[in-house]
Enzyme design. Structure first.
Site, mmCIF file in Angstrom:
data_model
loop_
_atom_site.group_PDB
_atom_site.id
_atom_site.type_symbol
_atom_site.label_atom_id
_atom_site.label_comp_id
_atom_site.label_asym_id
_atom_site.label_seq_id
_atom_site.Cartn_x
_atom_site.Cartn_y
_atom_site.Cartn_z
ATOM 1 N N TYR A 1 0.831 -1.207 0.000
ATOM 2 C CA TYR A 1 0.000 0.000 0.000
ATOM 3 C C TYR A 1 0.868 1.261 0.000
ATOM 4 O O TYR A 1 0.384 2.343 0.273
ATOM 5 C CB TYR A 1 -0.941 0.001 1.208
ATOM 6 C CG TYR A 1 -2.099 -0.959 1.074
ATOM 7 C CD1 TYR A 1 -1.895 -2.241 0.592
ATOM 8 C CD2 TYR A 1 -3.385 -0.588 1.422
ATOM 9 C CE1 TYR A 1 -2.930 -3.134 0.459
ATOM 10 C CE2 TYR A 1 -4.445 -1.484 1.298
ATOM 11 C CZ TYR A 1 -4.209 -2.750 0.814
ATOM 12 O OH TYR A 1 -5.236 -3.633 0.684
ATOM 13 N N ASP B 1 -5.046 -6.651 5.493
ATOM 14 C CA ASP B 1 -6.314 -6.148 4.953
ATOM 15 C C ASP B 1 -7.212 -7.326 4.584
ATOM 16 O O ASP B 1 -8.397 -7.377 4.929
ATOM 17 C CB ASP B 1 -6.018 -5.272 3.720
ATOM 18 C CG ASP B 1 -7.192 -4.390 3.360
ATOM 19 O OD1 ASP B 1 -8.154 -4.320 4.148
ATOM 20 O OD2 ASP B 1 -7.158 -3.759 2.286
ATOM 21 N N ASP C 1 -10.763 -8.757 6.702
ATOM 22 C CA ASP C 1 -12.100 -8.886 6.100
ATOM 23 C C ASP C 1 -12.595 -10.325 6.231
ATOM 24 O O ASP C 1 -13.771 -10.574 6.508
ATOM 25 C CB ASP C 1 -12.070 -8.483 4.621
ATOM 26 C CG ASP C 1 -12.355 -6.993 4.442
ATOM 27 O OD1 ASP C 1 -12.071 -6.221 5.385
ATOM 28 O OD2 ASP C 1 -12.844 -6.597 3.366
ATOM 29 N N ASP D 1 -0.965 -18.053 3.210
ATOM 30 C CA ASP D 1 -1.935 -18.978 2.589
ATOM 31 C C ASP D 1 -2.472 -19.963 3.626
ATOM 32 O O ASP D 1 -3.680 -20.223 3.689
ATOM 33 C CB ASP D 1 -1.328 -19.693 1.369
ATOM 34 C CG ASP D 1 0.119 -20.116 1.568
ATOM 35 O OD1 ASP D 1 0.716 -19.759 2.607
ATOM 36 O OD2 ASP D 1 0.668 -20.798 0.690
ATOM 37 N N LYS E 1 4.911 -14.341 4.119
ATOM 38 C CA LYS E 1 5.127 -15.288 3.024
ATOM 39 C C LYS E 1 6.631 -15.323 2.748
ATOM 40 O O LYS E 1 7.114 -15.107 1.629
ATOM 41 C CB LYS E 1 4.316 -14.826 1.788
ATOM 42 C CG LYS E 1 4.257 -15.822 0.661
ATOM 43 C CD LYS E 1 3.510 -17.100 0.986
ATOM 44 C CE LYS E 1 3.554 -18.065 -0.180
ATOM 45 N NZ LYS E 1 3.078 -19.424 0.182
#
Ligand code: NAD
Length: 341
Positions: free
Chosen positions: A132, A235, A239, A211, A178
Site C-alpha cells: 500500500y 487487509d 475482512d 496462505d 510469506k
C-alpha cells in the site's frame, strides 16, 4: 473537571453520512450520562464527493482541521479506481499521521451467526507501507510494477504494538508472512517480530504463512489471540475475520499512531444502499467506542459496547444484514436508549 476533546468527524460517501450520524447520536447520549468529558466535533469535508469541487478527496482545509484534533471518526469513502485518481483518504491519513497500527477486533456477537461460538481475537496490520506504499508504475505497455516496501523500523514498531496488546490479552501472538517466497521483504518483517519477541517472553508466539493462515482462520479461529502481519495480508485477513465472526456491518477498526488515532468501520461506502435507511450502523458505533477507549474514556466506551451487546442479545431490533427488517434509525435509537438507561 470536565475534559474536552477536539475530535474530527468525516462523514464520507454512500452510507457514510447515515452511519456516522448514528455514531454521533450514540456519542451524544453517552456524554449526557457523564460530566467527566465532552467531545467537541469538528466536521470536515473528505471523500469522493469532494473531488469534483476541490480536485482532491482530502482538501487542505480538512487537513488543517484534522491537525486541530486528537482523534478522528471517519465514515467509509468511495475510492476511485482509475490510474491517476486521488489515493484513498484512509491510506493518505494513515501515512500523514503515521498511524502505523491498524487494529481490528474480531469477536462473536450475541445472536449473530459466526463460524464458531465465542470468538475473540484481534488482527494488527502494519498500516503505512508494504504493497500500500502506492509506488506503482508502468514499465512498458502492458507491464506494471508495484513496490512492496518493507522496513525494519515500521515492522518493529507494529510488532511491539502487537506484543503489548497480546500481553494485556491471552498472551498469544501469531505472525503471518510469506517469507518462503518474499525472502527479502518478509525476511525483514520476520526478523523484526523476533527482535520484539525478546522483550516479551511471556507471550507465546506462532508463525504462519499467509496462505495457511487464511485456511486456519476458517478451521480453528478460536485458537487465535493477536495476529500481526504486513499491510495487504492484514487487509485481506481482517475482512475474512469479519465474516468468520459475523457481519461486515459489525466490524470496526482503529488506526493508531504515537500521537493520533483514526477510527472507522471496516466496511466500505456500500453505494447501492445510500439513503435507504437499511444498513447496520453498529460497525461505526463500535468504532466510536474504540475512539473513546483510545481517549482514555474507558467507562463511556464500555457503556456503548454493553448497549450494543444488549440490543443484539435481546434480538428484537435486527437490520437486514442480521436477517431482520429494522432500519438504521431503529437500531441507532435502540442502542441510544440502552446507553442512557
Ligand atoms: P462495501 O463494504 O462498501 O460493501 C460490500 C457489501 O457489504 C455491501 O454491498 C453490503 O451488502 C455489505 N455492507 C457493507 N456495509 C454494510 C453495513 N453497514 N450494513 C450492512 N451491510 C453492509 O465494499 P465494496 O462494495 O467493495 O466497496 C464500495 C466502496 O467503498 C468502494 O469505493 C471502496 O473503495 C470503498 N471502501 C472504502 C473503505 C473505507 O473508506 N475505509 C473500505 C472498504 C471499501
Amino acid at each position: 473537571m470536565t475534559k474536552t476533546y477536539n475530535v474530527a468527524v468525516l462523514k464520507g460517501d454512500g452510507i457514510g453520512p447515515e452511519v456516522t450520524e448514528a455514531a454521533v447520536q450514540v456519542l451524544d447520549a453517552v456524554q449526557a450520562t457523564s460530566d467527566g468529558f465532552k467531545l467537541n466535533y469538528l466536521y470536515g469535508e473528505a471523500g469522493f464527493r469532494c473531488i469534483a469541487e476541490h480536485g482532491t478527496n482530502l482538501p487542505t482545509e480538512t487537513v488543517a482541521l484534522l491537525k486541530r484534533t486528537v482523534a478522528c471518526l471517519k465514515g467509509p469513502m468511495t475510492t476511485p479506481e482509475e490510474p491517476g485518481a486521488p489515493v484513498s483518504v484512509a491510506v493518505t491519513l494513515r501515512r500523514m499521521f503515521n498511524l502505523y497500527a491498524n487494529v481490528r477486533p474480531c469477536r462473536s456477537f450475541p445472536n449473530v451467526e459466526s463460524l464458531k461460538p465465542n470468538l475473540d481475537f484481534v488482527v494488527v496490520r502494519e498500516n503505512t507501507e508494504g504493497l500500500y506504499s502506492g509506488v506503482e508504475f508502468l514499465l512498458a505497455p502492458g507491464v506494471g510494477v508495484a513496490l512492496r516496501i518493507i522496513t525494519h523500523d515500521a515492522s518493529l514498531r507494529v510488532a511491539e504494538f502487537a506484543f503489548k496488546l497480546a500481553e494485556n490479552r491471552k498472551k498469544r501472538l501469531t505472525y503471518i508472512h510469506k517469507g518462503n517466497i518474499l525472502r527479502v521483504t518478509d525476511g525483514i518483517f520476520k526478523d523484526a517480530v523476533k527482535e520484539a519477541a525478546q522483550k516479551h517472553s511471556d507471550v507465546v508466539i506462532e508463525e504462519l504463512h499467509i496462505d495457511a493462515a487464511t485456511m486456519q482462520l476458517i478451521k480453528r479461529p478460536e485458537t487465535f489471540d493477536v495476529i500481526v502481519t504486513t499491510n495487504l495480508f492484514g487487509d485481506i485477513l481482517s475482512d475474512e475475520a469479519a465474516q468468520v465472526t459475523g457481519s461486515l456491518g459489525l466490524a470496526a477498526g482503529a488506526n493508531i499512531g504515537d500521537t493520533y488515532g483514526m477510527f472507522e468501520p471496516v466496511h466500505g461506502s456500500a453505494p447501492k444502499y445510500t439513503g435507504m435507511n437499511r444498513v447496520n450502523p453498529i460497525a461505526t458505533i463500535m468504532a466510536a467506542a474504540m475512539m473513546l477507549d483510545y481517549l482514555g474514556e474507558k467507562e463511556a466506551s464500555h457503556k456503548i459496547e454493553s448497549a450494543v451487546l444488549s440490543v443484539l442479545r435481546e434480538g428484537r431490533v435486527r437490520t437486514a444484514d442480521l436477517g431482520g427488517t429494522s432500519t438504521t434509525t431503529q437500531m441507532t435509537d435502540a442502542i441510544t436508549s440502552r446507553v442512557t438507561k
